[in-house]
Scaffold this motif. Structure first.
Motif, PDB file in Angstrom:
ATOM      1  N   THR A 122      46.836  31.650  49.806  1.00  0.00           N
ATOM      2  CA  THR A 122      47.747  32.806  49.396  1.00  0.00           C
ATOM      3  C   THR A 122      47.524  33.616  48.489  1.00  0.00           C
ATOM      4  O   THR A 122      48.047  34.839  48.499  1.00  0.00           O
ATOM      5  CB  THR A 122      49.265  32.401  49.667  1.00  0.00           C
ATOM      6  N   GLY A 123      46.740  33.282  47.460  1.00  0.00           N
ATOM      7  CA  GLY A 123      46.319  33.907  45.989  1.00  0.00           C
ATOM      8  C   GLY A 123      47.474  33.522  45.068  1.00  0.00           C
ATOM      9  O   GLY A 123      47.696  34.406  44.259  1.00  0.00           O
ATOM     10  N   GLN A 150      41.038  39.143  33.851  1.00  0.00           N
ATOM     11  CA  GLN A 150      40.257  38.938  34.998  1.00  0.00           C
ATOM     12  C   GLN A 150      40.604  37.934  35.696  1.00  0.00           C
ATOM     13  O   GLN A 150      40.198  36.633  34.966  1.00  0.00           O
ATOM     14  CB  GLN A 150      39.004  39.581  34.776  1.00  0.00           C
ATOM     15  N   ALA A 151      40.637  37.936  37.110  1.00  0.00           N
ATOM     16  CA  ALA A 151      40.630  36.547  37.675  1.00  0.00           C
ATOM     17  C   ALA A 151      39.597  36.700  38.985  1.00  0.00           C
ATOM     18  O   ALA A 151      39.866  37.761  39.897  1.00  0.00           O
ATOM     19  CB  ALA A 151      42.032  36.015  38.143  1.00  0.00           C
ATOM     20  N   LEU A 166      48.157  38.877  45.175  1.00  0.00           N
ATOM     21  CA  LEU A 166      46.869  39.628  44.724  1.00  0.00           C
ATOM     22  C   LEU A 166      47.327  40.956  44.497  1.00  0.00           C
ATOM     23  O   LEU A 166      46.725  41.393  43.264  1.00  0.00           O
ATOM     24  CB  LEU A 166      45.842  39.763  45.657  1.00  0.00           C
ATOM     25  N   GLU A 167      47.935  41.632  45.258  1.00  0.00           N
ATOM     26  CA  GLU A 167      48.292  43.144  45.089  1.00  0.00           C
ATOM     27  C   GLU A 167      49.099  43.285  43.960  1.00  0.00           C
ATOM     28  O   GLU A 167      48.904  44.465  43.312  1.00  0.00           O
ATOM     29  CB  GLU A 167      49.071  43.673  46.362  1.00  0.00           C
ATOM     30  N   GLU A 190      43.303  41.780  36.741  1.00  0.00           N
ATOM     31  CA  GLU A 190      42.379  42.186  37.496  1.00  0.00           C
ATOM     32  C   GLU A 190      41.904  41.357  38.463  1.00  0.00           C
ATOM     33  O   GLU A 190      41.073  40.475  38.079  1.00  0.00           O
ATOM     34  CB  GLU A 190      41.384  43.040  36.802  1.00  0.00           C
ATOM     35  N   CYS A 191      42.339  41.136  39.696  1.00  0.00           N
ATOM     36  CA  CYS A 191      42.155  40.068  40.814  1.00  0.00           C
ATOM     37  C   CYS A 191      41.223  40.577  41.699  1.00  0.00           C
ATOM     38  O   CYS A 191      41.287  41.598  42.427  1.00  0.00           O
ATOM     39  CB  CYS A 191      43.333  39.305  41.165  1.00  0.00           C
ATOM     40  N   ARG A 192      40.034  40.033  41.790  1.00  0.00           N
ATOM     41  CA  ARG A 192      39.150  40.246  42.896  1.00  0.00           C
ATOM     42  C   ARG A 192      38.713  39.077  43.509  1.00  0.00           C
ATOM     43  O   ARG A 192      38.695  37.926  43.171  1.00  0.00           O
ATOM     44  CB  ARG A 192      37.584  40.760  42.284  1.00  0.00           C
TER      45      ARG A 192
END
Length: 734
Positions: A542-543, A554-555, A577-578, A583-585
């Motif tokens: 699910t993040g 960053q992740a 995530l949203e 900063e999640c990618r």
């Protein structure tokens, strides 16, 4: 002597044929992971090549005759040496695999296609050669097919229990190549025996001209295909169901295929017991027994439930393969018989591996094939007295349990008398009445009715289901709790994550990742560092781990299943995530292969969470894999392995690797008591192993009594890319 020569050659060829299947499947898991779809797609490939081999045997012997064809076949076998040793080339860019099944089929064709095709011809070809000799058993060479399947069974079972625990993959490919060369010599000896045998037309002419063989009707060919389709499809359906909903362990890929092969051995042997009415009479027991287990959704105890599914598969295979053996034609149609049988088997594999994921959103392949089996079972056998008795008893027992389950579902279980009456009414209903009357010709269709209801029950969306999607890798489902307060992600029956829908708590990680759990403790330690660096997570779910990011941090999340990536990034379902503060990618592809492309010393933490579904991608747990992770970690970085698992203990192999590399190990086995107040907040216990280069990297966790200092087991062999024995981690007790 000739019979023994042909039998031993068939045994060797079949052993090689089924030894290579798990070996090749193991080679492709570093790219596609441990999903049962990987094995099912491999099976489709092997069944398709088996069909091609049978078609070649049928056409070439009909065109050239057995003697001249033997020379052609030896030449084709020799060419196969040029394609050895076997190997699978990984794609240049795994993230570009929009259609994993198509890539896998192409890679298998290039890596093992020719040798497998050559060996796949052996069963019909050598039997056909033997049938044209002057041996007393030449008129009925089908018994050699039993020898062929003994070899298949031995090769398949020997791989996980004898060869894989002792020999690395590279050595396995060399041994396979040597055995292939030995097989060429054995086939040459069979060809020599064929040429030395007097030709049938060289004897004195008969007083009466021989009768022309009766042509095969299309109805008979259709029956062969249908009877071969059912056990082939059921084998893969049982594999997917058991490894997804009961015990998602890749080791369980092998028993269904071994059972499938064993049934061929039993029904084509000289003894006729396994083709007797007593075996066919047990068909209703297996049919309604499996339907009941599926309807009630029984999943424990593991050994008994898995055993029930395997026993059902064995009986189904004995029944439908027994029908094939009983209807085998004369030797004139021998290769045609195996060809049409192979067509049915290939269609069964094609349905499960390629069509079912497109047609069905959920894993309902299993009840669907049970419906087809009920209709494919010959109506004349339903009318036999023994079958009618077992049918009556089966309906009685199955109806009782299903009726009891229905009363419980509607909240009537407190009324014991009502539950019993409802169960008995269902047991003694129309199916039993019709089965015992002169209208028993309707029994196949009538049996299909409860199975249809079962498949509908399994496919019927939950009252609060938000999304269901089936991909190459898994069948995923997003559920909203009855109070609307939480969203949950499931793969089969395994929970992959939970999120609160209340905006105030939506960024609080739940399930295995909660703040006061092992992972929360680790992030608390990292948060005290003066400078934060990027971290990586292999396995998205699910993040939820994104909620641990800090502003500007960053992740990188590595996820092999595009469906999971879509679900986790859709704010209708999950917003970890949203709404993450950093900063999640999301990076698609196998985590290990994608991590290799990242800069060295980039991450302060790498979380290995790609196996929370308990389907273990072993290539993520090898010595070479850990060495790669260390290259991507900063000097004070930490590796965190989420090892929660119902059936495997991954602590010993991981600790052994840590000892080999001189790493510090700490582990925590944390379970949440059902009476704990946080239990109702969708918090789940979890097991974690941490590896680091120094004790300083783990800070106060080193002295925390909740974190154990595991010592490596010196007797345990280190897992490598070339060697990994899953039995080192298997738990006999749940």
């Amino acid at each position: 002597m000739r019979y023994l020569l042909y039998a031993l050659t068939l045994l060797l060829s079949s052993s090689l044929l089924f030894f290579v299947q798990p070996m090749v499947a193991k080679m492709v898991t570093p790219v596609l992971g441990g999903s049962p779809a990987v094995w099912n797609t491999c099976m489709v490939f092997f069944q398709a090549l088996l069909l091609a081999g049978y078609a070649y045997a049928h056409a070439s012997t009909g065109w050239l005759g057995t003697r001249r064809q033997s020379l052609l076949h030896l030449g084709i076998m020799v060419i196969g040496v040029l394609f050895l040793p076997i190997g699978i080339e990984p794609p240049a860019d795994p993230a570009s695999l929009a259609h994993p099944a198509l890539w896998l089929l192409g890679a298998l064709m290039l890596g093992v296609g020719w040798p497998f095709f050559v060996i796949s011809t052996s069963a019909p070809l050598l039997q056909k050669w033997f049938s044209t000799t002057d041996h007393p058993d030449a008129a009925d060479p089908y018994h050699l097919y039993a020898a062929s399947n003994i070899g298949s069974f031995v090769g398949l079972v020997a791989y996980p229990f004898v060869l894989e625990p002792r020999i690395g993959v590279q050595t396995q490919t060399i041994l396979w190549m040597i055995a292939y060369i030995v097989l060429i010599a054995a086939v040459a000896a069979c060809a020599l025996a064929l040429w030395r045998s007097p030709q049938p037309d060289s004897s004195e002419p008969a007083t009466e001209p021989p009768r022309a063989p009766q042509p095969l009707s299309w109805a008979r060919r259709g029956r062969w295909m249908l009877w071969a389709f059912v056990p082939s499809s059921m084998m893969l359906a049982v594999t997917s169901f058991v490894t997804t909903d009961i015990a998602p362990v890749p080791m369980l890929w092998i028993p269904p295929l071994a059972i499938y092969l064993l049934s061929f051995v039993l029904v084509f042997a000289r003894a006729e017991f396994f083709r007797s009415i007593w075996v066919f009479a047990l068909f209703p027991v297996a049919l309604l027994g499996l339907a009941t287990i599926l309807f009630i959704q029984v999943s424990s105890p593991l050994e008994w439930v898995t055993g029930a599914h395997f026993a059902g598969l064995l009986l189904f295979s004995l029944v439908f393969h027994g029908l094939l053996a009983a209807d085998r034609p004369s030797t004139h149609h021998l290769t045609g018989f195996f060809l049409w049988m192979s067509v049915g088997g290939a269609l069964g594999g094609l349905f499960n591996a390629l069509l079912a994921p497109i047609i069905f959103e959920r894993l309902i392949d299993y009840p669907v094939i049970l419906i087809l089996a009920a209709l494919a079972f010959p109506p004349t056998l339903y009318r036999h007295r023994a079958t009618r008795v077992t049918l009556a008893l089966s309906v009685l027992v199955a109806g009782y349990f299903v009726g009891r389950d229905i009363t419980i579902y509607f909240g009537l279980e407190r009324s014991r008398e009502l539950a019993t009456l409802a169960a008995l009414a269902l047991s003694l209903g129309a199916p039993l009445i019709v089965a015992l009357t002169r209208y028993r010709v309707l029994t196949p269709g009538l049996l299909a009715v409860p199975l249809m209801l079962t498949s509908y029950y399994l496919a019927m969306p939950d009252a609060h289901e938000l999304h269901a999607e089936r991909s190459f890798f898994a069948a995923n489902q997003v559920i909203e709790t009855s109070d609307g307060g939480y969203h949950k992600l499931y793969n089969g029956t395994t929970l992959h994550g939970v999120q609160a829908r209340d905006k105030e708590f939506s960024q609080v990680p739940l399930s295995y990742y909660y703040l006061t759990g092992p992972l929360g403790q680790l992030f608390e330690v990292l948060s005290k560092r003066p400078e934060r660096h990027p971290f990586a997570v292999v396995g998205l779910g699910t993040g939820a781990i994104a909620s641990y990011t800090r502003k500007g941090q960053q992740a990188d999340f590595f996820e092999i299943d595009p469906a999971i990536a879509r679900i986790a990034q859709d704010p209708r379902y999950f917003t970890y995530l949203e709404e993450c503060r950093g900063e999640c990618r999301v990076i698609l592809g196998d985590g290990r292969l994608q991590l290799a492309q990242m800069p060295d010393e980039r991450y302060e933490l790498i979380v290995l969470d790609a196996y929370s579904s308990t389907a273990i991608p072993v290539h993520l747990l090898t010595l070479e894999a850990v060495e790669l992770y260390l290259k991507k970690l900063r000097p004070d970085g930490v590796l965190a392995f989420h090892i929660s698992n119902r059936h495997l203990d991954l602590q010993p192999p991981l600790t052994r690797i840590a000892g080999e590399l001189g790493l510090v190990v700490r582990g925590r086995d944390h379970w949440v008591d059902a009476n704990d107040p946080v239990y109702n907040l969708y918090v789940d216990g979890s097991d974690w192993i941490l590896l680091a280069r120094s004790e300083e990297a783990l800070a106060e966790l080193i002295d925390d009594p909740d974190w154990y200092d595991y010592q490596p087991e010196a007797k345990l062999r280190v897992w490598t890319d070339d060697y990994a024995n899953i039995f080192d981690a298997y738990l006999m007790d749940e």
